[in-house]
Scaffold this active site. Structure first.
Site, PDB file in Angstrom:
ATOM      1  N   ASP A 143      -8.959   3.439  -2.471  1.00 46.70           N
ATOM      2  CA  ASP A 143      -9.974   3.875  -1.506  1.00 46.70           C
ATOM      3  C   ASP A 143     -11.261   4.367  -2.155  1.00 46.70           C
ATOM      4  OD1 ASP A 143      -8.122   3.184   0.336  1.00 46.70           O
ATOM      5  OD2 ASP A 143      -7.479   5.231   0.766  1.00 46.70           O
ATOM      6  N   GLU A 167       2.756   4.793  -4.051  1.00 44.94           N
ATOM      7  CA  GLU A 167       2.775   5.748  -5.191  1.00 44.94           C
ATOM      8  C   GLU A 167       4.134   6.458  -5.301  1.00 44.94           C
ATOM      9  OE1 GLU A 167       0.330   5.551  -2.886  1.00 44.94           O
ATOM     10  OE2 GLU A 167      -0.995   4.381  -4.179  1.00 44.94           O
ATOM     11  N   ASP A 198       0.864  -1.188   0.000  1.00 46.35           N
ATOM     12  CA  ASP A 198       0.000   0.000   0.000  1.00 46.35           C
ATOM     13  C   ASP A 198       0.901   1.239   0.000  1.00 46.35           C
ATOM     14  OD1 ASP A 198      -2.270   1.603   0.246  1.00 46.35           O
ATOM     15  OD2 ASP A 198      -2.358   1.382   2.432  1.00 46.35           O
TER      16      ASP A 198
END
Ligand code: MIG
Length: 815
Positions: free
Chosen positions: A482, A408, A405
Site C-alpha cells: 500500500d 503476513e 494479500d
C-alpha cells in the site's frame, strides 16, 4: 515465620541485571562428519558446510549434535556439501577452496574469508547469544562499504547508515524512510567494498535485524529467536553474488506472457457489469491490457472461494466474455477463512484440522475482512495441498492467476498479526509463530502456485503476493503493498524494486499511480512511463480515491498512456528475454547501475534511474511540473531512444522531458528486440521480430550480438525443450556491416514469416544491402522483403524471410 513468599520476585523491586551475551569461546576441537565440518568451542560450536568454491553455510549450535535442517527458502537439491582441504596450525583452522580461504582464529573464534590474493573479503568478529535466545554477530565494515539487497525496504539504494528489521508487517501507512519492516523479509545483505563483494544470507524466519548504522566500524546481523544460520556468498562481483544467492534460494519461474502485460486493478471493481465495461473500454480505446483484478468485493461476504451472488451472479459468463476480449481475471485470495459453521471451507478446515492452533489445541481466531476468521497452517503439506486443491474452484472457471494479500498474516489487532504462541505444525516439527512468522505468506503462495499448477493441465500459473520470505520468487511475483499517490513514493519504488531484484525477486513492482491518496494526471503519466519498464506492471488504487484508469484524466493523458503501455507490448520480446534470463541465471529484469558498473563511483547509490537488462537506461521524471532532468550516463556511448542523439558516457547530461517523453537511452553498439503492437500479450498476430541495432559502425572492431529466446508464452512445454533461440550478430568490416542470424535451438516455431533488422541511428550512411532491393515503407509494411529508409528512427530497415537455416546480410556504407 515467613514463607518463601517473602522473597517473591515482584517484591524485590526492579532488578538491574546485565544481559549476558555469551560467545563460543576458543576452539577446542574440530571434526568432519558426513561432509560437515563441526568446530567446537568452549561454550558452543559452529558447523561449516561448503556448498561450492564460493559459498558456505555456518551455523551456531549448542549441545553435541547440530541441527542441520533449513527453512523452506533453501533449495536443498542445490546444497550438496563439498569437502575442501583443512589445515590446522597452532592458532588457526584454514579451509581452502579454489576461490577463497576461510580462516578461523582458534583463540577467539573470529572468522575471516580471504580471496586467493590474501585480501580480506569478510570478517566476522563475534557471534554471540543471550539467555533469551537472541543471537547476533558483528562484521567488519570499511570506509568504502556499500550495502544492497534486503528485499523490499524503504529509503535509498545503498543501505549504509540504515537499520532494518525483518518482520512481515502490513503497513498501510506510512512507507517512510524510517519504517524498518514492510510486507516481505529477505534477510540477505550484499556488502561491496572496493573491488570485493559478498553476500550474507541469514536463514531465520523469525524477527531479524540488520544494522549498518549504529556501530561505526562494524555492521551487525541479529535475530531474536531461532538459530544463527548464515550463508556466505562470494562475489567478487555483485552479479556473482546474485547468481549464487539464487542458486541457493531459487529463481523465478518464467511467467506466462500475459502476466507481464499491463494489468488493471482497483479496490474494488464492484460488479460483473463494471468489470466487463472496463474490459470493453480498454479494447474500444485501443489501450492494451491483459488482466483485470477482482479485489475483495467479488466474494460473498469476503468468504474465499466464493462469488457474491448479487454482484457477480454469473462468473462463468463474465469470464468467457472477457476471454473473447483477451482479458483475464485475477481474483484476490486472503488467508483468513470466515468463522461460519455453514461455510464449507471453514467447516472442512475445522473438521480436518487445517487451521493454526495453540499447542493445547484451540484454533487461533483473528479479525480480518470476513470478521472473525481462522488461518490455514500452510506449514503442513497436508494443509497446503488442501488449500491448493481448493483453487479448483477458480481453475474450473478458467482462472489462471491468483492474488494473495494480507498474508503476513495481517490481523486487525494490536500486534497486527497472529499471536506469537500460535503453533505451526510444520510436518511434525512444530514451531511457534514467533519462529515461523516470515514464512507464512510464502507458504501460502507456494500452496497456491502448486494448487493452480496441478489443475491447469500444463499451463503456467501466475501468483501475486504481498508477503514473502527468501525464495518467494519461485512461486510468486511481488508487489510492494500500500504505497500512496505521492511523488516521493513513485521515486522510492525505484530503489525498492531494484534491491528486490538484487535479492532474487526479479518479478516485482509497485501499484502504478499509487494505491492510497489521490493520484493526479501528471503523477499517473510519469508513474506509468516508469512502470511499463518495471517487471511487474499494474495500476491499482484504493477505495475512496480518485479513479486512475488510463482514461481518467482526459485525452492528452490517455494518449500518452496508450503510447507507453503500447511500448511495453512492443518491447515484449526483449522483456520476455530478460525474464528468461532471470529464470536461468537469476539476474534481475531491471538493474541498478551499480550492478553493471560496480567500479563507477557515481553509481553506488544512484537510484533515480535504472537499467532494463544491461543496455537500456531509463530515467523517469519523478517530480511535478518538471520538463528536464539530469541523467548520469555510464561509460560508453548512449543513444537517445527518442531523437537519436549520441552522448559520450561518464558524465551527467540534462535531458529534455516534456510530459510525453521519459528519457531513455540505449547503449551504442547493442541490440533490443521489438515485436508487433498487441492489445494483449497472447493476441494471435504474426510475430515479426524487429532487431534494433543502435549506433552501428562499419570498420573492424565493431561487434554486437543478441540472443532471442521464444516459446509459446503460456505452457510448461519450454521445460521439455519446446523453445527457440535465435542468435543475431553484427560485425563491422571494411566499408560494410555484416549481419548474421541463426537459430541455435528451434524446437518451437513462432508464427512468423518475416524478420526485420532496424539500424537505428547508425554511424555511417547506407548505400544499400547486397542482394536486396530498396522498397517503400508501405511495401515493407505489406510484407515485401527488401530494405527501406525510415526517417524516424533509423536510417534503414531490412526485411527478410525468416528461414530455419538463418542467413547473412551485407549492409554497404557510402564512402
Ligand atoms: O487495504 O483488499 O495491499 O492492494 O486493495 C486492505 C483490499 C486490504 C490491501 C492490499 C490492497 C488491496 C486491499 N488490501
Amino acid at each position: 515465620m515467613e514463607s518463601s513468599e517473602a522473597i517473591r520476585p515482584e517484591k524485590m523491586g526492579p532488578l538491574v541485571m546485565k544481559e549476558t551475551w555469551n560467545t563460543p569461546g576458543s576452539v577446542v576441537s574440530w571434526e568432519l562428519a558426513e561432509n560437515v565440518y563441526i568446530v567446537r568451542g568452549e561454550c558452543a560450536g559452529m558447523v561449516f558446510i561448503f556448498l561450492s568454491d564460493d559459498m558456505f553455510r555456518m551455523k551456531l549450535f549448542h549441545g553435541q549434535v547440530p541441527d542441520l535442517t533449513t527453512s523452506a527458502a533453501v533449495m536443498n537439491e542445490n546444497c550438496v556439501p563439498h569437502l575442501f582441504p583443512v589445515e590446522e596450525t597452532d592458532g588457526q583452522l584454514i579451509f581452502t577452496t579454489s576461490d577463497i580461504r576461510l580462516i578461523i582464529e582458534k583463540s577467539s573464534f573470529l572468522l575471516r574469508v580471504e580471496n586467493t590474493a590474501g585480501k580480506t573479503i569478510m570478517q566476522q568478529n563475534l557471534a554471540s547469544w543471550n539467555p533469551r535466545g537472541a543471537s547476533h554477530a558483528e562484521y567488519d565494515m570499511q570506509p568504502k562499504s556499500h550495502f544492497y539487497g534486503l528485499g523490499e525496504k524503504s529509503s535509498f539504494l545503498d543501505k549504509r547508515g540504515e537499520r532494518y528489521t525483518n518482520w512481515n508487517t502490513d503497513v498501510f501507512a506510512p512507507h517512510l524512510p524510517e519504517i524498518e519492516a514492510l510486507y516481505e523479509s529477505i534477510p540477505l545483505i550484499i556488502h561491496m567494498h572496493g573491488d570485493l563483494t559478498y553476500g550474507l544470507f541469514l536463514d531465520n524466519t523469525g524477527r531479524s535485524d540488520f544494522d549498518m548504522r549504529s556501530h561505526g566500524i562494524a555492521f551487525t546481523i541479529g535475530c531474536s529467536t531461532g538459530s544463527y544460520d548464515i550463508y556466505f556468498i562470494n562475489g567478487p562481483e555483485m552479479k556473482d553474488v546474485v547468481k549464487r544467492y539464487t542458486t541457493l534460494t531459487g529463481r523465478i519461474a518464467l511467467p506466462p506472457k500475459w502476466a507481464i502485460g499491463y494489468h488493471q486493478s482497483r479496490y474494488s471493481y464492484m460488479n460483473q457489469q463494471e468489470v466487463l465495461q472496463l474490459a470493453r473500454t480498454f479494447r474500444e480505446k485501443n489501450i492494451p491490457c491483459d488482466v483485470i483484478y477482482l479485489d475483495i468485493h467479488y466474494m460473498d461476504e469476503y468468504r474465499v472461494f466464493t462469488f457474491d451472488p448479487v454482484n457477480f451472479p454469473d462468473p462463468q459468463r463474465m469470464i468467457s466474455e472477457l476471454g473473447e476480449l483477451g482479458v483475464r481475471i485475477v481474483p484476490i485470495v486472503d488467508p483468513g477463512v470466515k468463522k461460519d459453521p455453514k461455510f464449507e471451507v471453514y467447516k472442512e478446515g475445522v473438521l480436518e484440522k487445517h487451521f493454526c492452533r495453540r499447542l493445547e489445541g484451540d484454533i487461533f481466531f483473528g479479525e480480518v475482512w470476513p470478521g472473525i476468521s481462522a488461518f490455514p497452517d500452510f506449514s503442513d503439506s497436508r494443509t497446503a495441498e488442501w488449500w491448493g486443491d481448493l483453487h479448483k474452484f477458480y481453475t474450473d472457471l478458467g482462472i489462471q492467476g491468483i492474488w494473495n494479500d494480507m498474508n503476513e498474516p495481517a490481523v486487525f489487532n494490536e500486534s497486527k498479526t497472529m499471536d506469537l504462541d500460535v503453533m505451526h505444525f510444520n510436518n511434525g516439527r512444530a514451531v511457534t509463530h514467533e519462529e515461523y512468522h516470515n514464512l507464512y505468506g510464502m507458504m501460502m503462495s507456494k500452496a497456491t502456485y502448486e494448487g493452480l499448477a496441478g489443475h491447469m493441465g500444463g499451463e503456467r500459473p501466475f501468483v501475486l503476493t504481498r508477503a514473502g520470505y527468501a525464495g518467494i520468487q519461485r512461486y510468486a511475483a511481488v508487489w510492494t503493498g500500500d504505497n500512496r499517490s505521492f511523488w516521493e513514493h513513485m521515486a522510492m519504488a525505484m530503489p525498492m524494486v531494484l534491491n528486490m531484484g538484487l535479492s532474487g525477486l526479479a518479478f516485482a513492482g509497485p501499484d502504478i499511480g499509487g494505491f492510497a491518496h489521490h493520484t493526479s494526471a501528471q503523477l499517473l503519466v510519469r508513474w506509468t512511463q516508469m512502470g511499463v519498464f518495471f517487471p511487474y506492471c499494474r495500476n491499482h488504487s484504493s477505495i475512496g480515491t480518485l479513479r486512475q484508469e488510463p482514461w481518467s484524466f482526459g485525452e492528452e493523458v490517455e494518449g500518452i498512456l496508450r503510447e507507453f503501455i503500447g511500448l511495453r507490448y512492443r518491447w515484449m520480446p526483449h522483456l520476455y528475454n530478460l525474464f528468461h534470463e532471470a529464470e536461468i541465471c537469476g539476474l534481475p529484469v531491471i538493474r541498478p547501475l551499480v550492478l553493471e558498473y560496480p567500479r563507477d563511483p557515481h553509481v553506488t547509490n544512484l537510484c533515480d534511474q535504472f537499467l532494463l537488462g544491461d543496455n537500456v537506461l531509463i530515467a523517469p521524471v519523478y517530480r511535478p511540473d518538471t520538463d528536464h532532468r539530469s541523467v548520469y550516463l555510464p561509460e560508453g556511448h548512449w543513444i537517445d531512444y527518442w531523437d537519436g542523439e549520441i552522448h559520450a558516457g561518464g558524465c551527467h547530461i540534462l535531458a529534455a522531458a516534456p510530459l510525453h517523453i521519459m528519457p531513455m537511452y540505449v547503449q551504442a553498439g547493442t541490440f533490443t528486440a521489438e515485436g508487433p503492437l498487441k492489445q494483449y500479450a497472447l493476441e494471435d498476430k504474426a510475430e515479426t521480430v524487429i532487431f534494433h541495432l543502435f549506433g552501428a559502425e562499419v570498420g573492424s572492431g565493431f561487434s554486437a550480438g543478441y540472443s532471442l529466446y521464444e516459446d509459446d508464452g503460456h505452457s510448461f512445454g519450454y521445460r521439455r525443450g519446446q523453445y527457440s533461440e535465435l542468435k543475431v550478430q553484427a560485425e563491422g568490416t571494411e566499408g560494410a556491416l555484416v549481419l548474421k542470424w541463426a537459430y541455435t535451438v528451434q524446437d518451437y516455431r513462432p508464427r512468423r514469416e518475416l524478420l526485420q533488422f532496424a539500424l537505428c541511428y547508425p554511424n555511417f550512411s547506407i548505400a544499400g544491402v547486397e542482394g536486396l532491393a530498396e522498397i517503400s515503407l508501405e511495401q515493407l509494411k505489406a510484407g515485401r522483403t527488401g530494405w527501406a529508409y525510415n526517417g524516424k528512427k533509423g536510417a534503414i530497415i531490412v526485411q527478410i524471410n525468416d528461414a530455419a537455416e538463418g542467413g547473412e546480410l551485407l549492409i554497404l556504407a557510402h564512402e
